[in-house]
Design a protein around this motif. Structure first.
Motif, PDB file in Angstrom:
ATOM      1  N   THR A   1      32.839  48.811  51.678  1.00 33.39           N
ATOM      2  CA  THR A   1      31.808  48.682  50.928  1.00 33.39           C
ATOM      3  C   THR A   1      31.665  48.737  49.688  1.00 33.39           C
ATOM      4  O   THR A   1      32.005  49.544  48.954  1.00 33.39           O
ATOM      5  N   GLY A   2      31.064  47.646  48.670  1.00 30.68           N
ATOM      6  CA  GLY A   2      31.016  47.744  47.512  1.00 30.68           C
ATOM      7  C   GLY A   2      32.335  47.357  46.866  1.00 30.68           C
ATOM      8  O   GLY A   2      32.369  47.417  45.682  1.00 30.68           O
ATOM      9  N   ALA A   3      33.320  47.081  47.538  1.00 31.86           N
ATOM     10  CA  ALA A   3      34.789  46.985  47.151  1.00 31.86           C
ATOM     11  C   ALA A   3      34.854  45.473  46.215  1.00 31.86           C
ATOM     12  O   ALA A   3      34.231  44.673  46.891  1.00 31.86           O
ATOM     13  N   ASP A   4      35.656  45.699  45.302  1.00 29.60           N
ATOM     14  CA  ASP A   4      35.762  44.328  44.684  1.00 29.60           C
ATOM     15  C   ASP A   4      37.229  43.665  45.137  1.00 29.60           C
ATOM     16  O   ASP A   4      38.466  44.029  44.767  1.00 29.60           O
ATOM     17  N   LEU A   5      37.146  42.589  46.018  1.00 27.61           N
ATOM     18  CA  LEU A   5      38.141  41.946  46.594  1.00 27.61           C
ATOM     19  C   LEU A   5      38.489  40.456  45.907  1.00 27.61           C
ATOM     20  O   LEU A   5      39.272  39.642  46.644  1.00 27.61           O
ATOM     21  N   ARG A   6      38.076  40.395  44.976  1.00 25.40           N
ATOM     22  CA  ARG A   6      38.227  39.165  44.465  1.00 25.40           C
ATOM     23  C   ARG A   6      39.652  38.599  44.302  1.00 25.40           C
ATOM     24  O   ARG A   6      40.603  39.181  43.811  1.00 25.40           O
ATOM     25  N   GLY A   7      40.075  37.370  44.809  1.00 28.92           N
ATOM     26  CA  GLY A   7      41.645  36.860  44.748  1.00 28.92           C
ATOM     27  C   GLY A   7      42.473  37.519  45.627  1.00 28.92           C
ATOM     28  O   GLY A   7      43.651  37.489  45.460  1.00 28.92           O
ATOM     29  N   ALA A   8      41.901  38.449  46.363  1.00 26.68           N
ATOM     30  CA  ALA A   8      42.843  39.370  47.362  1.00 26.68           C
ATOM     31  C   ALA A   8      43.267  38.266  48.535  1.00 26.68           C
ATOM     32  O   ALA A   8      42.927  37.708  48.847  1.00 26.68           O
TER      33      ALA A   8
ATOM     34  N   LEU B   1      33.825  38.986  47.793  1.00 30.10           N
ATOM     35  CA  LEU B   1      34.913  38.177  48.431  1.00 30.10           C
ATOM     36  C   LEU B   1      35.211  36.928  48.037  1.00 30.10           C
ATOM     37  O   LEU B   1      35.679  36.056  48.394  1.00 30.10           O
ATOM     38  N   THR B   2      34.812  36.952  46.622  1.00 35.85           N
ATOM     39  CA  THR B   2      35.033  35.645  45.681  1.00 35.85           C
ATOM     40  C   THR B   2      36.527  35.187  45.943  1.00 35.85           C
ATOM     41  O   THR B   2      37.476  36.111  45.479  1.00 35.85           O
ATOM     42  N   ASP B   3      36.683  33.873  46.126  1.00 35.03           N
ATOM     43  CA  ASP B   3      38.165  33.430  46.000  1.00 35.03           C
ATOM     44  C   ASP B   3      39.086  34.156  47.215  1.00 35.03           C
ATOM     45  O   ASP B   3      40.196  34.313  46.925  1.00 35.03           O
ATOM     46  N   VAL B   4      38.448  34.644  48.196  1.00 32.61           N
ATOM     47  CA  VAL B   4      39.192  35.353  49.453  1.00 32.61           C
ATOM     48  C   VAL B   4      39.048  34.156  50.622  1.00 32.61           C
ATOM     49  O   VAL B   4      38.125  33.781  50.925  1.00 32.61           O
TER      50      VAL B   4
END
Length: 438
Positions: free
Chosen positions: A403-410, A427-430
């Motif tokens: 919840t609320g995690a920043d996963l950009r590019g993961a 989840l940008t770029d995921v």
């Protein structure tokens, strides 16, 4: 106190006892001044900076020291009856044997102060902070202790409190020979000269405690934290020190080597590989580049520990408390970290390949560019964590809280996200096309 009004350069003072009455010294810079035995009766020292000053044996009856900084000052055997020390900073000061009859110490900071054998009859200590203070033999009868903080303060059979006060219920510790205090937190407490012969202090946190000339003969210090403690002159004959930890800041009498008694020296790049350090308190320790491979650190207290570039391969850390730990660039390949508290920890560039983190708390942790390939993250709390650029390929995230995690590019290639919470996650770029979600 207006800090801008304090003189930038300290006044050079070195006057002894006599009839000299100083001029108005309010707000002055008197850092480290030698005022031993000085006549300072009725002196005006409100807001002055007397930190690290020597004021021992001085006559300061009715002096005005309101808001003054006396941190680390030696005020032993001084007479401060009826003086005004309200809101003064006396943290870490030595007031051993001082006379403070009727003194105003309301809202004063006395954390870690040595008040051994001090006379505080009728003193006003309302709202004062005595956390970790040494009250052995002190006389506090008729003192005003309303709202006084007594957590971690120590006292003995000779200490006298005002009627109706139970020091134990206020967080203070009764110290005597044979006392049993396993796991007690006495960090920063002044225990100088105290009799702790045959005391049970297993796993005690004595980090930065003052143990000067303390009797620790035949005491049990198994797994105790002695980092930064001052043990000069301490009696250690027969003391059990196996698996106790100390560091480069620990002060010892000449010729004393704690490693000969089974203690471990904590320092950057030290080798503690394959040791059993279960339950050891390493909070705040500097272990940069240390070798802790295959070491058992289960249930260890490692709050704010510095483990940058440390080797923790296959280390066993189940139920360890690593809140705020710095683990940047650490190698934790194959490490066991079940139920570990890593809240707000710095895990940037850490290698956690195939690590077992099931049930751990990584809330608000910084994991940017970390490698979690194939890691077990079942039911891990990763809420509000920074996971930008993290490699989570083939990681098991079943039931994880993102919840609320920043996963950009993961990288979540073939990651298992069954029952995972992704509410508000970025989840940008995921690419989730190969991840298992149902």
């Amino acid at each position: 106190m207006n800090s801008e009004s304090i003189s930038q350069e300290p006044i050079s003072l070195d006057f002894k006892s006599g009839n000299f009455v100083p001029a108005d010294l309010e707000q002055e810079n008197l850092i480290g001044a030698n005022l031993r035995g000085a006549y300072l009766r009725d002196a005006k020292l409100a807001g002055a900076d007397l930190s690290e000053a020597n004021i021992s044996y001085a006559d300061m009856i009715a002096a005005n020291l309101a808001g003054a900084n006396l941190s680390g000052a030696d005020i032993s055997e001084a007479t401060l009856n009826l003086a005004n020390l309200s809101e003064a900073n006396l943290s870490g000061s030595n007031l051993r044997g001082a006379n403070l009859v009727g003194t105003n110490l309301s809202d004063a900071d006395l954390r870690g102060a040595n008040l051994r054998m001090a006379n505080l009859i009728g003193a006003d200590l309302s709202g004062a902070n005595l956390n970790g203070a040494n009250l052995s033999g002190a006389d506090l009868s008729e003192a005003n202790l309303q709202g006084t903080i007594l957590q971690k303060a120590i006292y003995d059979l000779r200490t006298r409190f005002c009627d109706g006060l139970d020091p134990n219920k206020n967080g203070a510790y009764w110290i005597t020979s044979n006392v049993s205090l396993p796991g007690v937190n006495l960090s920063g407490v002044d225990l100088s000269g105290v009799n702790l012969k045959r005391a049970d202090l297993r796993g005690a946190n004595l980090r930065q405690a003052k143990l000067v000339e303390t009797n620790l003969e035949h005491s049990n210090l198994f797994r105790a934290n002695l980092s930064g403690a001052d043990l000069r002159g301490a009696a250690l004959k027969g003391a059990i020190l196996q698996k106790a930890v100390y560091d480069t800041k620990t002060l010892l009498s000449q010729g004393i080597d704690l490693t000969l008694a089974g203690a471990y020296r904590i320092a950057p790049k030290v080798s503690l590989s394959e040791l059993n350090l279960t339950g050891v308190d390493l909070s705040g320790a500097e272990l940069r580049g240390a070798d802790l491979s295959e070491t058992n650190l289960a249930k260890a207290e490692m709050i704010n520990v510095d483990l940058t570039k440390a080797n923790l391969r296959k280390a066993y850390m189940e139920n360890a408390n690593m809140k705020g730990a710095d683990l940047r660039w650490a190698d934790i390949i194959g490490g066991v970290l079940n139920q570990v508290n890593l809240n707000n920890a710095d895990l940037r560039w850490v290698d956690l390949t195939r690590a077992d983190l099931r049930g751990s708390n990584l809330k608000s942790a910084d994991l940017r560019q970390a490698d979690l390939t194939g890691a077990s993250l079942n039911h891990v709390n990763l809420s509000d964590a920074d996971l930008r650029g993290v490699d989570l390929s083939r990681a098991d995230l079943r039931g994880a809280d993102l919840t609320g995690a920043d996963l950009r590019g993961a990288d979540l290639t073939r990651a298992n996200l069954r029952w995972a919470k992704l509410d508000g996650a970025n989840l940008t770029d995921v690419d989730l096309s190969t991840a298992v979600q149902k």
